[in-house]
Scaffold this motif. Structure first.
Motif: not given
Length: 422
Positions: A318-336
């Motif tokens: 979920y966290t690493l292999e879905t756009n939802e998980g990855q974009i959540t981290m990008l939006k909130d904390f800038g994790l690329v």
């Protein structure tokens, strides 16, 4: 990498895995902004898996490494379910403790899953036919700058194409903004500028196959030479991680050059400076030279000691292999994101209010395809310790030139690792 799953692994991936993943408790070790970003994904994950409780422990960067290595050495005693591992240190784990982490293929990680991530992110996470970790974030290098300081000095960031341009701009910016330094570097505890410029130029500590030492080759020499030129020009002040953050908030620095993940650090640690910062491409050694590099980036690995491996794998998926998980981290904390599909998410093309409505992610992530892979190998930590000492001596005029400095570094690394100098 072509991967063949056993029948048992297929059954687990297609049948029993999801069923087993419906409940349980997971503990994850991570650090700083990375830990915060993982916490931000839990709500979305729990919408799909409401009975899996996820606890993210922020241990700090070095303690995470030290405790996980110690846990592996102790046969898994005290380890959590999931460990955050920096790519540059990954092979330290696999070479010393190949049984400490789960081969993700046994949990359903297929060749198709692997292709969802760029090769440069997977290089250090896979050994032979085993995949010990899933790529998480990457660190495409960007230049983060204070628009007001540049404007006061009459410096257009678009005009900065080379590191010599950067030096000239730094002198003008410092003259126009008393008390402000052009940029910071942790000369006493890191080699970040050397590694960024070396990677940009296609040079690394070790050869791509990890079997020889290449740190004293011409492009690395050019990189080290330029680092000293920047320091000698007086545009770089020494600052560690926390001091850089303090300087950002205090308006004592005009520029920070770092991996893209630093966007989240500036935005979350210096919220009152919203609208004052912008982003541009890293300079090169020549006007038509490459302007892309990677600094940092991590992965997530499941420990063999975990009692909830299927639940842990569900979290990784979920966290690493879905756009939802990855974009959540990008939006909130800038994790690329490392996930290729996430780069096409509509959010990436949006202007960001903090950054003066600049579409910073479009600019930063556009450099990812141009990054040259850089192999860390299991000797990265040893080499880095040597390079830090050599850099300190070189910057203090302890060598006649960068070539002599890096020849010495290569010789020391050869003695420490047994690898030949290429």
């Amino acid at each position: 990498m072509r991967t063949t799953l056993t029948c048992a692994a297929l059954l687990l991936a297609l049948g029993s895995g999801p069923a087993l993943a419906q409940s349980g408790e997971l503990t994850i070790w991570s650090w700083n902004i990375a830990a915060s970003s993982l916490k931000s994904t839990v709500e979305g994950f729990n919408k799909k898996y409401p009975d899996i409780k996820v606890t993210v422990q922020d241990l700090g960067n070095q303690p995470t490494y030290d405790k996980s290595i110690a846990g592996c050495a102790a046969g898994g005693v005290g380890l959590p379910d999931i460990v955050s591992i920096e790519n540059g240190e990954a092979e330290n784990y696999w070479s010393q403790f190949p049984d400490c982490f789960v081969d993700l293929h046994t949990l359903g990680y297929t060749a198709e899953d692997q292709k969802k991530f760029p090769d440069f992110k997977r290089t250090e996470l896979e050994v032979g036919d085993k995949a010990y970790a899933m790529p998480w974030d990457s660190g495409p290098v960007a230049v983060f700058y204070r628009r007001d300081f540049y404007e006061k000095a009459g410096v257009d960031p678009a005009s900065i194409k080379t590191w010599d341009d950067f030096i000239a701009a730094g002198k003008k910016i410092q003259a126009a903004n008393p008390g402000v330094t052009m940029t910071n570097a942790d000369f006493n505890g890191d080699t970040e500028f050397f590694r960024m410029i070396s990677n940009e130029q296609g040079c690394a500590y070790f050869a791509e196959d990890g079997q020889s030492i290449t740190v004293n080759q011409p492009k690395c020499v050019d990189a080290m030479t330029k680092v000293k030129e920047m320091k000698d020009a007086g545009i770089v002040s020494s600052a560690d991680w926390s001091t850089k953050i303090t300087n950002n908030t205090a308006g004592a620095v005009a520029t920070q050059v770092y991996g893209g993940w630093y966007e989240g650090t500036i935005r979350t640690e210096s919220p009152k400076e919203s609208g004052k910062w912008g982003v541009y491409l890293m300079p090169s050694l020549t006007a038509d030279g490459p302007r892309a590099a990677n600094l940092g980036g991590s992965s997530l690995a499941i420990t063999s000691a975990s009692k909830n491996k299927e639940a842990a794998y569900a979290y990784l998926k979920y966290t690493l292999e879905t756009n939802e998980g990855q974009i959540t981290m990008l939006k909130d904390f800038g994790l690329v994101p490392s996930l290729i599909s996430a780069l096409d998410d509509p959010y990436v093309a949006q202007g960001q209010p903090y950054w003066g409505d600049q579409a910073v992610w479009k600019d930063i992530l556009a450099t990812l395809p141009k990054v040259v892979p850089s192999r860390g190998t299991q000797f990265q930590s040893d080499a880095e310790i040597i390079l830090r000492a050599v850099q300190t001596k070189y910057l203090a005029n302890g060598y006649p030139d960068a070539k002599a400095a890096l020849d010495d570094a290569a010789s020391q690394i050869a003695s420490a690792t047994g690898l030949p100098v290429k």
